[in-house]
Design a protein around this motif. Structure first.
Motif, PDB file in Angstrom:
ATOM      1  N   LEU A 171       0.833  -1.207   0.000  1.00 51.30           N
ATOM      2  CA  LEU A 171       0.000   0.000   0.000  1.00 51.30           C
ATOM      3  C   LEU A 171       0.864   1.251   0.000  1.00 51.30           C
ATOM      4  O   LEU A 171       1.763   1.401   0.832  1.00 51.30           O
ATOM      5  CB  LEU A 171      -0.902  -0.020   1.235  1.00 51.30           C
ATOM      6  N   LEU A 172       0.577   2.171  -0.920  1.00 47.27           N
ATOM      7  CA  LEU A 172       1.318   3.427  -1.054  1.00 47.27           C
ATOM      8  C   LEU A 172       0.421   4.624  -0.784  1.00 47.27           C
ATOM      9  O   LEU A 172      -0.779   4.599  -1.069  1.00 47.27           O
ATOM     10  CB  LEU A 172       1.871   3.586  -2.475  1.00 47.27           C
ATOM     11  N   ASP A 173       1.037   5.709  -0.285  1.00 52.32           N
ATOM     12  CA  ASP A 173       0.325   6.983  -0.209  1.00 52.32           C
ATOM     13  C   ASP A 173       0.568   7.782  -1.495  1.00 52.32           C
ATOM     14  O   ASP A 173       1.179   7.278  -2.446  1.00 52.32           O
ATOM     15  CB  ASP A 173       0.757   7.773   1.031  1.00 52.32           C
ATOM     16  N   THR A 174       0.109   9.025  -1.527  1.00 51.59           N
ATOM     17  CA  THR A 174       0.254   9.892  -2.701  1.00 51.59           C
ATOM     18  C   THR A 174       0.665  11.295  -2.244  1.00 51.59           C
ATOM     19  O   THR A 174       0.939  11.523  -1.069  1.00 51.59           O
ATOM     20  CB  THR A 174      -1.070   9.991  -3.479  1.00 51.59           C
ATOM     21  N   ARG A 175       0.684  12.244  -3.192  1.00 55.70           N
ATOM     22  CA  ARG A 175       0.942  13.645  -2.860  1.00 55.70           C
ATOM     23  C   ARG A 175      -0.350  14.400  -2.549  1.00 55.70           C
ATOM     24  O   ARG A 175      -0.337  15.631  -2.423  1.00 55.70           O
ATOM     25  CB  ARG A 175       1.665  14.351  -4.011  1.00 55.70           C
ATOM     26  N   LYS A 176      -1.442  13.685  -2.388  1.00 54.72           N
ATOM     27  CA  LYS A 176      -2.714  14.330  -2.039  1.00 54.72           C
ATOM     28  C   LYS A 176      -2.731  14.578  -0.532  1.00 54.72           C
ATOM     29  O   LYS A 176      -3.446  13.931   0.232  1.00 54.72           O
ATOM     30  CB  LYS A 176      -3.888  13.463  -2.481  1.00 54.72           C
ATOM     31  N   THR A 177      -1.920  15.519  -0.122  1.00 53.30           N
ATOM     32  CA  THR A 177      -1.723  15.819   1.287  1.00 53.30           C
ATOM     33  C   THR A 177      -2.097  17.265   1.577  1.00 53.30           C
ATOM     34  O   THR A 177      -2.267  18.069   0.665  1.00 53.30           O
ATOM     35  CB  THR A 177      -0.252  15.582   1.682  1.00 53.30           C
ATOM     36  N   THR A 178      -2.187  17.599   2.860  1.00 54.15           N
ATOM     37  CA  THR A 178      -2.497  18.962   3.274  1.00 54.15           C
ATOM     38  C   THR A 178      -1.261  19.830   3.121  1.00 54.15           C
ATOM     39  O   THR A 178      -0.196  19.475   3.630  1.00 54.15           O
ATOM     40  CB  THR A 178      -2.952  18.977   4.746  1.00 54.15           C
ATOM     41  N   PRO A 179      -1.353  20.967   2.418  1.00 53.69           N
ATOM     42  CA  PRO A 179      -0.176  21.830   2.266  1.00 53.69           C
ATOM     43  C   PRO A 179       0.470  22.154   3.619  1.00 53.69           C
ATOM     44  O   PRO A 179      -0.218  22.456   4.594  1.00 53.69           O
ATOM     45  CB  PRO A 179      -0.756  23.095   1.602  1.00 53.69           C
ATOM     46  N   ASN A 180       1.781  22.043   3.647  1.00 56.86           N
ATOM     47  CA  ASN A 180       2.606  22.314   4.836  1.00 56.86           C
ATOM     48  C   ASN A 180       2.438  21.274   5.949  1.00 56.86           C
ATOM     49  O   ASN A 180       2.975  21.462   7.037  1.00 56.86           O
ATOM     50  CB  ASN A 180       2.345  23.715   5.393  1.00 56.86           C
ATOM     51  N   PHE A 181       1.695  20.199   5.680  1.00 46.92           N
ATOM     52  CA  PHE A 181       1.535  19.149   6.685  1.00 46.92           C
ATOM     53  C   PHE A 181       1.896  17.780   6.105  1.00 46.92           C
ATOM     54  O   PHE A 181       1.635  16.750   6.696  1.00 46.92           O
ATOM     55  CB  PHE A 181       0.095  19.143   7.219  1.00 46.92           C
ATOM     56  N   ARG A 182       2.517  17.768   4.921  1.00 48.59           N
ATOM     57  CA  ARG A 182       2.829  16.508   4.238  1.00 48.59           C
ATOM     58  C   ARG A 182       3.729  15.610   5.059  1.00 48.59           C
ATOM     59  O   ARG A 182       3.526  14.393   5.113  1.00 48.59           O
ATOM     60  CB  ARG A 182       3.470  16.782   2.880  1.00 48.59           C
ATOM     61  N   MET A 183       4.752  16.193   5.689  1.00 49.75           N
ATOM     62  CA  MET A 183       5.697  15.372   6.448  1.00 49.75           C
ATOM     63  C   MET A 183       4.987  14.539   7.498  1.00 49.75           C
ATOM     64  O   MET A 183       5.224  13.330   7.628  1.00 49.75           O
ATOM     65  CB  MET A 183       6.753  16.267   7.104  1.00 49.75           C
ATOM     66  N   MET A 184       4.083  15.165   8.251  1.00 50.18           N
ATOM     67  CA  MET A 184       3.375  14.441   9.299  1.00 50.18           C
ATOM     68  C   MET A 184       2.403  13.415   8.728  1.00 50.18           C
ATOM     69  O   MET A 184       2.222  12.330   9.287  1.00 50.18           O
ATOM     70  CB  MET A 184       2.633  15.427  10.200  1.00 50.18           C
ATOM     71  N   GLU A 185       1.758  13.747   7.604  1.00 47.07           N
ATOM     72  CA  GLU A 185       0.784  12.818   7.019  1.00 47.07           C
ATOM     73  C   GLU A 185       1.474  11.585   6.447  1.00 47.07           C
ATOM     74  O   GLU A 185       0.996  10.457   6.620  1.00 47.07           O
ATOM     75  CB  GLU A 185      -0.057  13.548   5.975  1.00 47.07           C
ATOM     76  N   LYS A 186       2.590  11.778   5.769  1.00 44.97           N
ATOM     77  CA  LYS A 186       3.322  10.623   5.250  1.00 44.97           C
ATOM     78  C   LYS A 186       3.953   9.815   6.380  1.00 44.97           C
ATOM     79  O   LYS A 186       4.028   8.582   6.319  1.00 44.97           O
ATOM     80  CB  LYS A 186       4.377  11.078   4.232  1.00 44.97           C
ATOM     81  N   TRP A 187       4.398  10.497   7.405  1.00 44.24           N
ATOM     82  CA  TRP A 187       4.915   9.835   8.608  1.00 44.24           C
ATOM     83  C   TRP A 187       3.834   8.941   9.206  1.00 44.24           C
ATOM     84  O   TRP A 187       4.087   7.797   9.579  1.00 44.24           O
ATOM     85  CB  TRP A 187       5.361  10.911   9.585  1.00 44.24           C
ATOM     86  N   ALA A 188       2.618   9.444   9.257  1.00 47.07           N
ATOM     87  CA  ALA A 188       1.505   8.678   9.815  1.00 47.07           C
ATOM     88  C   ALA A 188       1.190   7.444   8.971  1.00 47.07           C
ATOM     89  O   ALA A 188       0.855   6.381   9.506  1.00 47.07           O
ATOM     90  CB  ALA A 188       0.270   9.559   9.939  1.00 47.07           C
ATOM     91  N   VAL A 189       1.286   7.571   7.647  1.00 42.53           N
ATOM     92  CA  VAL A 189       1.079   6.411   6.774  1.00 42.53           C
ATOM     93  C   VAL A 189       2.101   5.325   7.098  1.00 42.53           C
ATOM     94  O   VAL A 189       1.767   4.136   7.221  1.00 42.53           O
ATOM     95  CB  VAL A 189       1.173   6.820   5.288  1.00 42.53           C
TER      96      VAL A 189
END
Length: 284
Positions: free
Chosen positions: A131-149
């Motif tokens: 399972l992969l994530d994408t770049r559909k993340t919240t601006p300026n919060f990508r690091m935390m969102e990908k970390w959470a994945v």
């Protein structure tokens, strides 16, 4: 630590977040709580899920006030239930109150993402697909969102536009076709002495055959194809290239997609369609 999580990026995020939330001062706290008041608080889990952001919370508390004593009682990635305590924090009551909302905003969203990632991973664990994530993340919060994945058991796709080539439908159309897009990309990488993987999107089996005839890529994306088409595409590709399924895949379809034999499945909903986990910080 994951390579995209750096001290510089963490500091930049926290500084910006405190400027946004605190500004010239937390007047509610400054007005009502004495400067010398000491206190203790606990992070209370109020919903079943996967906890994420505990390390981030410790960073936030100590970035704002290095004298705060933060004790982590759980680890990121742990399964939690209502009533569990994630951490305790002790020290200046003013500092605890001022940092509370930023800690909760990060942890609630990160835990929601980790919980969703874990759930979807369970649906495909009987296959070899990842399972992969994408770049559909919240601006300026990508690091935390990908970390959470990653905490939830998923894998991170490219972090940003600079660390991988991904030729999607619009790139191909503007370039004049698949052959033109691949040729221009390989020339660009050579001219600029860049060593980046190339992924190309295909929308049907004819486009898959075209890519196979041209070569020069690392990953073939199978976009918005049915599981049956994906299975046929996987047979055509025959392990010559890594395969990635993408496009509107959700909990109701991901098992069939995984069973088609693809190597990876990217799901934008991991980060852009998430319900935050219910967590609170309570004074003790």
């Amino acid at each position: 630590m994951i390579d995209y999580i750096t001290e510089d990026r963490l500091s930049q995020f926290m500084k910006s977040a405190f400027i946004e939330d605190v500004g010239e001062g937390d007047h509610s706290t400054l007005a009502s709580v004495p400067a010398n008041q000491q206190g203790n608080a606990k992070l209370l889990i109020k919903e079943k899920g996967i906890i994420a952001g505990l390390e981030m919370a410790k960073n936030i508390f100590n970035f704002y006030d290095p004298t705060l004593e933060v004790t982590l009682l759980l680890n990121d990635g742990d399964a939690v239930n209502p009533g569990d305590i994630g951490l305790t924090v002790a020290g200046s009551a003013q500092s605890i109150l001022t940092t509370e909302r930023l800690v909760l905003n990060c942890m609630q969203r990160m835990s929601g993402i980790a919980t969703k990632t874990h759930h979807i991973n369970e649906l495909i664990k009987h296959t070899e697909a990842k399972l992969l994530d994408t770049r559909k993340t919240t601006p300026n919060f990508r690091m935390m969102e990908k970390w959470a994945v990653a905490i939830g058991g998923g894998q991170n796709h490219r972090y940003a536009l600079y660390d991988m080539i991904m030729l999607k439908d619009n790139h191909i159309d503007f370039a004049g076709g698949i052959a033109e897009a691949i040729k221009a990309t390989r020339s660009y990488l050579e001219d600029n002495q860049l060593d980046l993987k190339i992924e190309i999107e295909t929308r049907n089996l004819e486009e898959v055959k075209t890519v196979l005839a041209i070569g020069g890529v690392d990953i073939i994306m199978l976009d918005n194809m049915s599981p049956a088409e994906m299975k046929e595409a996987v047979l055509l590709i025959n392990n010559k290239y890594v395969t990635e399924a993408s496009g509107g895949i959700d909990e109701s379809t991901i098992a069939a997609v995984a069973e088609s034999g693809v190597d990876f499945i990217s799901v934008g909903a991991l980060t852009h369609q998430v319900q935050s986990l219910d967590i609170s910080l309570k004074a003790v």
